[in-house]
Write a protein that holds these residues in place. Structure first.
Motif, PDB file in Angstrom:
ATOM      1  N   ASP A 125       1.004  -1.054  -0.115  1.00  0.00           N
ATOM      2  CA  ASP A 125       0.096  -0.102  -0.093  1.00  0.00           C
ATOM      3  C   ASP A 125       1.019   1.291   0.154  1.00  0.00           C
ATOM      4  O   ASP A 125       1.986   1.172   0.481  1.00  0.00           O
ATOM      5  CB  ASP A 125      -0.864  -0.062   1.200  1.00  0.00           C
ATOM      6  CG  ASP A 125      -2.245   0.903   0.916  1.00  0.00           C
ATOM      7  OD1 ASP A 125      -2.161   1.230  -0.088  1.00  0.00           O
ATOM      8  OD2 ASP A 125      -3.150   0.889   1.741  1.00  0.00           O
ATOM      9  N   TYR A 127       0.690   5.286   1.162  1.00  0.00           N
ATOM     10  CA  TYR A 127       0.070   6.129   2.132  1.00  0.00           C
ATOM     11  C   TYR A 127       0.134   7.721   1.745  1.00  0.00           C
ATOM     12  O   TYR A 127       1.024   8.213   0.852  1.00  0.00           O
ATOM     13  CB  TYR A 127       0.563   5.968   3.566  1.00  0.00           C
ATOM     14  CG  TYR A 127       0.009   4.580   3.934  1.00  0.00           C
ATOM     15  CD1 TYR A 127      -1.396   4.208   4.176  1.00  0.00           C
ATOM     16  CD2 TYR A 127       0.974   3.555   4.247  1.00  0.00           C
ATOM     17  CE1 TYR A 127      -1.681   3.083   4.700  1.00  0.00           C
ATOM     18  CE2 TYR A 127       0.542   2.248   4.640  1.00  0.00           C
ATOM     19  CZ  TYR A 127      -0.703   1.984   4.944  1.00  0.00           C
ATOM     20  OH  TYR A 127      -1.066   0.777   5.143  1.00  0.00           O
ATOM     21  N   SER A 131       4.839   7.069   1.475  1.00  0.00           N
ATOM     22  CA  SER A 131       5.648   5.821   1.883  1.00  0.00           C
ATOM     23  C   SER A 131       4.789   4.601   1.114  1.00  0.00           C
ATOM     24  O   SER A 131       3.775   4.578   1.255  1.00  0.00           O
ATOM     25  CB  SER A 131       5.632   5.580   3.511  1.00  0.00           C
ATOM     26  OG  SER A 131       4.546   5.440   3.865  1.00  0.00           O
ATOM     27  N   GLN A 133       4.551   0.795   1.835  1.00  0.00           N
ATOM     28  CA  GLN A 133       4.712  -0.243   2.838  1.00  0.00           C
ATOM     29  C   GLN A 133       4.324  -1.619   2.200  1.00  0.00           C
ATOM     30  O   GLN A 133       3.365  -1.755   1.451  1.00  0.00           O
ATOM     31  CB  GLN A 133       3.937  -0.099   4.080  1.00  0.00           C
ATOM     32  CG  GLN A 133       4.093   1.129   4.660  1.00  0.00           C
ATOM     33  CD  GLN A 133       3.597   1.324   6.034  1.00  0.00           C
ATOM     34  OE1 GLN A 133       2.619   0.529   6.576  1.00  0.00           O
ATOM     35  NE2 GLN A 133       3.812   2.668   6.832  1.00  0.00           N
ATOM     36  N   ALA A 147       8.835  -0.814   5.401  1.00  0.00           N
ATOM     37  CA  ALA A 147       8.740   0.358   4.562  1.00  0.00           C
ATOM     38  C   ALA A 147       9.987   0.132   3.482  1.00  0.00           C
ATOM     39  O   ALA A 147      10.849  -0.090   3.897  1.00  0.00           O
ATOM     40  CB  ALA A 147       8.718   1.473   5.475  1.00  0.00           C
ATOM     41  N   PHE A 172      -3.640  -4.959   3.345  1.00  0.00           N
ATOM     42  CA  PHE A 172      -3.625  -3.804   4.210  1.00  0.00           C
ATOM     43  C   PHE A 172      -5.206  -3.118   4.419  1.00  0.00           C
ATOM     44  O   PHE A 172      -5.878  -3.158   3.501  1.00  0.00           O
ATOM     45  CB  PHE A 172      -2.850  -2.584   3.791  1.00  0.00           C
ATOM     46  CG  PHE A 172      -1.423  -2.554   3.867  1.00  0.00           C
ATOM     47  CD1 PHE A 172      -0.823  -2.303   5.016  1.00  0.00           C
ATOM     48  CD2 PHE A 172      -0.467  -3.452   2.836  1.00  0.00           C
ATOM     49  CE1 PHE A 172       0.367  -2.453   5.370  1.00  0.00           C
ATOM     50  CE2 PHE A 172       0.633  -3.352   3.227  1.00  0.00           C
ATOM     51  CZ  PHE A 172       1.192  -2.953   4.422  1.00  0.00           C
ATOM     52  N   ASP A 174      -7.807   0.043   5.086  1.00  0.00           N
ATOM     53  CA  ASP A 174      -7.927   1.716   5.110  1.00  0.00           C
ATOM     54  C   ASP A 174      -7.258   2.430   6.141  1.00  0.00           C
ATOM     55  O   ASP A 174      -6.747   3.344   6.096  1.00  0.00           O
ATOM     56  CB  ASP A 174      -9.162   2.111   4.796  1.00  0.00           C
ATOM     57  CG  ASP A 174      -9.742   1.627   3.442  1.00  0.00           C
ATOM     58  OD1 ASP A 174      -9.238   1.194   2.686  1.00  0.00           O
ATOM     59  OD2 ASP A 174     -10.955   1.518   3.220  1.00  0.00           O
ATOM     60  N   ASP A 175      -7.441   1.867   7.413  1.00  0.00           N
ATOM     61  CA  ASP A 175      -6.791   2.594   8.452  1.00  0.00           C
ATOM     62  C   ASP A 175      -5.333   2.245   8.878  1.00  0.00           C
ATOM     63  O   ASP A 175      -4.818   2.319   9.953  1.00  0.00           O
ATOM     64  CB  ASP A 175      -7.542   2.177   9.882  1.00  0.00           C
ATOM     65  CG  ASP A 175      -7.768   1.005  10.137  1.00  0.00           C
ATOM     66  OD1 ASP A 175      -7.102  -0.048   9.503  1.00  0.00           O
ATOM     67  OD2 ASP A 175      -8.609   0.508  11.216  1.00  0.00           O
ATOM     68  N   LYS A 176      -4.478   1.764   8.037  1.00  0.00           N
ATOM     69  CA  LYS A 176      -3.312   1.188   8.095  1.00  0.00           C
ATOM     70  C   LYS A 176      -2.951  -0.245   8.647  1.00  0.00           C
ATOM     71  O   LYS A 176      -1.923  -0.673   8.999  1.00  0.00           O
ATOM     72  CB  LYS A 176      -2.316   2.198   8.717  1.00  0.00           C
ATOM     73  CG  LYS A 176      -2.328   3.654   7.720  1.00  0.00           C
ATOM     74  CD  LYS A 176      -1.219   4.494   8.537  1.00  0.00           C
ATOM     75  CE  LYS A 176      -1.075   5.802   7.510  1.00  0.00           C
ATOM     76  NZ  LYS A 176      -0.059   6.616   8.178  1.00  0.00           N
ATOM     77  N   GLY A 193      -2.123  -0.965  12.809  1.00  0.00           N
ATOM     78  CA  GLY A 193      -0.865  -0.783  11.909  1.00  0.00           C
ATOM     79  C   GLY A 193       0.461  -0.239  12.575  1.00  0.00           C
ATOM     80  O   GLY A 193       1.505  -0.566  11.896  1.00  0.00           O
ATOM     81  N   ASP A 194       0.322   0.214  13.678  1.00  0.00           N
ATOM     82  CA  ASP A 194       1.444   1.065  14.320  1.00  0.00           C
ATOM     83  C   ASP A 194       2.286   0.177  15.388  1.00  0.00           C
ATOM     84  O   ASP A 194       3.359   0.043  15.323  1.00  0.00           O
ATOM     85  CB  ASP A 194       1.374   2.301  14.816  1.00  0.00           C
ATOM     86  CG  ASP A 194       0.129   2.198  16.008  1.00  0.00           C
ATOM     87  OD1 ASP A 194      -0.416   0.983  16.054  1.00  0.00           O
ATOM     88  OD2 ASP A 194      -0.287   3.260  16.585  1.00  0.00           O
TER      89      ASP A 194
END
Length: 325
Positions: A125, A127, A131, A133, A147, A172, A174-176, A193-194
């Motif tokens: 994806d 962003y 970036s 990923q 990344a 992925f 939509d909200d990462k 995602g984080d």
């Protein structure tokens, strides 16, 4: 001796028409993928990666296969912020991730991940901050997100071990976040995602042979390896929405499934030489494409032809065994 054939179908008006049949050398094929611009077809397997120009149907220059890296197990075309052309990213059975530029198929960059277990699946994806990923699943029950920086180097965002799930597919959100689908336990998992926190997990009611995800429609489709392809929602109810029924299989093997026409169609393989095309919303069989008289249609790819926005290319792979004196 084994021969592997690809059939290329193109939708012109209401129906698909057979356009070409491409053949390779001996060896098995595990993945087909059409570039995002609809111009190139890549296939991977025991002979490495080969790339064709779809319009001319000519094989493009490609890298020499390094057998020490293992069989190509998965592949995806990615777009980076600075690159003028698409990049083919693929994984191998010995844990290598490699990159080929769309306009320079004579060499590649590669790196081995962790302990060298098979890369079973990957997704990508881009962003808003530019970036790119890449999510990768491996045979040792690991999912990691990487990344790709401006120097074409991979930087780890997170690595997460899964308790009992061998990832068959990743995508992925939509909200990462990252969706993970398990091949043996039929698990559906959503990771944050984080920090890779598990946000949701449940077991699908059907075996997962292969998975296709359509974010815009909020659904995913699985090959249930028995009576067809089963549709689920990404958010909300965990019950199946519907099953798209095919002819009963003679053997239970995984077959790829994909969405086409912006999620309006469901395209899947078979073990009887046919490619099935269904209307997703109605669940009705729209068409069957004749690839061969019999045998597995196990690997497919669906893409959009850019100059004519709603034309769809469908590529399927079939392997037949031929006796030689």
């Amino acid at each position: 001796m084994y021969f592997h054939f690809w059939s290329l179908f193109r939708k012109s008006t209401q129906r698909f028409q057979h356009q070409a049949c491409l053949a390779t050398y001996s060896g098995s094929v595990h993945v087909l993928t059409i570039s995002n611009d609809g111009q190139a077809l890549a296939c991977g397997g025991t002979e490495g990666i080969k790339v064709w120009d779809i319009k001319s149907q000519k094989e493009l220059t490609c890298s020499t296969h390094n057998e020490s890296q293992g069989t190509v197990s998965c592949a995806v075309w990615i777009i980076t912020r600075l690159a003028m052309t698409e990049t083919l990213c693929y994984g191998t059975g010995l844990g290598y991730i490699a990159f080929l530029q769309h306009n320079a198929f004579s060499g590649n960059l590669h790196r081995r991940l962790r302990l060298g277990f098979e890369i079973t699946c990957m997704s990508w994806d881009m962003y808003s901050e530019g970036s790119t990923q890449i999510a990768v699943g491996t045979r040792d029950k690991i999912v990691q997100v990487l990344a790709l920086n401006t120097n074409s180097q991979l930087e780890a965002i997170f690595v997460v071990p899964l308790n009992n799930t061998v990832p068959k597919s990743v995508a992925f959100a939509d909200d990462k976040g990252v969706y993970v689908f398990g091949v043996y336990d039929s698990n559906f998992i959503k990771l944050k995602g984080d920090d890779s926190t598990v946000l949701k997990e449940y077991s699908c009611q059907s075996v997962i042979g292969h998975v296709a995800v359509n974010q815009k429609r909020g659904v995913f489709m699985v090959d249930n390896t028995t009576d067809g392809f089963t549709l689920y929602q990404l958010v909300g109810d965990e019950e199946p929405v519907r099953t798209f029924i095919t002819a009963p299989p003679s053997i239970s093997v995984p077959k790829q499934v994909a969405f086409g026409a912006k999620g309006r169609l469901v395209v899947g393989g078979s073990d009887n030489g046919l490619v099935y095309i269904f209307k997703r919303k109605l669940g009705k069989l729209l068409e069957t494409l004749h690839h061969s008289n019999a045998g597995l249609v196990q690997t497919i790819a669906v893409g959009i032809e850019i100059p004519r926005r709603y034309d769809t290319d469908c590529v399927s792979r079939h392997a037949t065994s031929v006796g030689a004196a």
